[in-house]
Design a protein around this motif. Structure first.
Motif, PDB file in Angstrom:
ATOM      1  N   UNK A  84     -54.662 -80.459 -46.108  1.00 34.36           N
ATOM      2  CA  UNK A  84     -54.663 -79.092 -46.637  1.00 34.36           C
ATOM      3  C   UNK A  84     -54.681 -78.129 -45.462  1.00 34.36           C
ATOM      4  N   UNK A  85     -53.535 -77.526 -45.127  1.00 33.15           N
ATOM      5  CA  UNK A  85     -53.463 -76.594 -44.003  1.00 33.15           C
ATOM      6  C   UNK A  85     -53.839 -75.181 -44.429  1.00 33.15           C
ATOM      7  N   UNK A  86     -54.027 -74.327 -43.435  1.00 30.49           N
ATOM      8  CA  UNK A  86     -54.323 -72.924 -43.730  1.00 30.49           C
ATOM      9  C   UNK A  86     -53.095 -72.241 -44.321  1.00 30.49           C
ATOM     10  N   UNK A  87     -51.957 -72.492 -43.735  1.00 25.28           N
ATOM     11  CA  UNK A  87     -50.711 -71.902 -44.209  1.00 25.28           C
ATOM     12  C   UNK A  87     -49.682 -73.014 -44.391  1.00 25.28           C
ATOM     13  N   UNK A 150     -53.017 -79.897 -54.457  1.00 25.99           N
ATOM     14  CA  UNK A 150     -51.928 -80.760 -53.981  1.00 25.99           C
ATOM     15  C   UNK A 150     -52.430 -81.774 -52.954  1.00 25.99           C
ATOM     16  N   UNK A 151     -53.387 -81.358 -52.124  1.00 29.28           N
ATOM     17  CA  UNK A 151     -53.893 -82.244 -51.087  1.00 29.28           C
ATOM     18  C   UNK A 151     -54.832 -83.316 -51.599  1.00 29.28           C
ATOM     19  N   UNK A 152     -55.371 -83.112 -52.815  1.00 25.54           N
ATOM     20  CA  UNK A 152     -56.371 -84.056 -53.328  1.00 25.54           C
ATOM     21  C   UNK A 152     -55.950 -84.776 -54.598  1.00 25.54           C
ATOM     22  N   UNK A 161     -58.610 -81.102 -43.476  1.00 24.32           N
ATOM     23  CA  UNK A 161     -58.598 -79.698 -43.895  1.00 24.32           C
ATOM     24  C   UNK A 161     -58.569 -78.798 -42.670  1.00 24.32           C
ATOM     25  N   UNK A 162     -57.590 -77.904 -42.611  1.00 22.62           N
ATOM     26  CA  UNK A 162     -57.436 -76.976 -41.489  1.00 22.62           C
ATOM     27  C   UNK A 162     -57.588 -75.558 -42.046  1.00 22.62           C
ATOM     28  N   UNK A 163     -58.769 -74.971 -41.877  1.00 21.29           N
ATOM     29  CA  UNK A 163     -59.105 -73.662 -42.455  1.00 21.29           C
ATOM     30  C   UNK A 163     -58.827 -73.639 -43.964  1.00 21.29           C
TER      31      UNK A 163
END
Length: 258
Positions: A84-87, A150-152, A161-163
């Motif tokens: 899960x990225x910040x953007x 979406x990430x989980x 996780x990035x921000x």
């Protein structure tokens, strides 16, 4: 999974672009740990995550996740991790339902299972009323909620996780923190990068500080606190060598008032 087993291992992980970005990063992270990975801008946090998730394939050193060599078995790794990225580039002309169905298909999830799961998860994030709206109209926080789901959605063993809290309202932040805590209890491993020191301090089992591409601290908050007394923010400032915030803030105010 054996809680004593290391699920993320790196040895002398290094990466250069025009100049060195990572230098000999050695990680041993066990199942069920929440790792807070912090550092100044440009320290190498996102580069580390992008290597471990297979986004950056060209690096020096070795890295394994869940026993799989990232170079040799990246597709096996990707089946078992969430990122899960910040953007991130969402397909904004899709609705959340369409986008999350697409993500489910990528993970070869049963269509009926995905449909129920998506509706339930959107409901928990207060997005039920927007499930069939085009995401071009969504706020930053609403898009971030879709990215979190979406990430989980495939129930990964390791979550990067990035921000992840960027743009979320207070209630959503509290919910995500509780989700991470409960994922840890179920044996999931969380690799969490953020500038929000208070969140990192509260949820992390171990905190790793990276500065100028090198890992300069690795321990519990209590262990780090024994090196530099105070809040995580103060520990971070002391260890990264940037102690001029008060002076810089004073100069800023003086310029404003001049």
């Amino acid at each position: 999974m054996d809680s004593t087993a290391s699920v993320i291992i790196t040895r002398n992980l290094s990466k250069s672009f025009d100049k060195p970005v990572l230098h000999n990063i050695n990680l041993d992270i066990k199942a069920g740990e929440i790792i807070g990975y912090i550092g100044p801008n440009g320290a190498g946090k996102s580069t580390t995550i992008k290597i471990l998730t297979g986004i950056i394939p060209d690096y020096e050193g070795d890295a394994t996740l869940l026993g799989f060599d990232i170079r040799k078995d990246i597709m096996e790794v990707k089946k078992r991790i969430g990122y899960i990225p910040e953007n991130a580039a969402l397909y904004e002309t899709l609705t959340p339902l369409e986008y999350l169905h697409f993500i489910g298909q990528l993970y070869k999830m049963e269509r009926n299972h995905v449909e129920k799961k998506v509706k339930d998860l959107l409901n928990l994030f207060d997005l039920s009323n927007y499930s069939e709206s085009r995401m071009t109209t969504f706020s930053k926080g609403m898009r971030q909620k879709v990215l979190l789901i979406a990430g989980m959605i495939h129930n990964p063993s390791i979550l990067f996780l990035d921000e992840p809290l960027s743009g979320l309202d207070a209630n959503a932040v509290i919910l995500v923190k509780e989700i991470l805590t409960q994922l840890k209890r179920s044996g999931k491993t969380i690799f969490y990068s953020s500038h929000l020191m208070d969140v990192v301090e509260k949820i992390s089992d171990r905190i790793m500080i990276i500065n100028k591409g090198e890992l300069i601290a690795n321990g519990t908050f209590e262990e780090l606190n024994s090196q530099a007394k105070g809040s995580l923010e103060k520990i971070f400032t002391d260890l990264t060598g940037n102690k001029e915030h008060e002076s810089t803030a004073g100069q800023f105010i003086n310029i404003l008032e001049s």
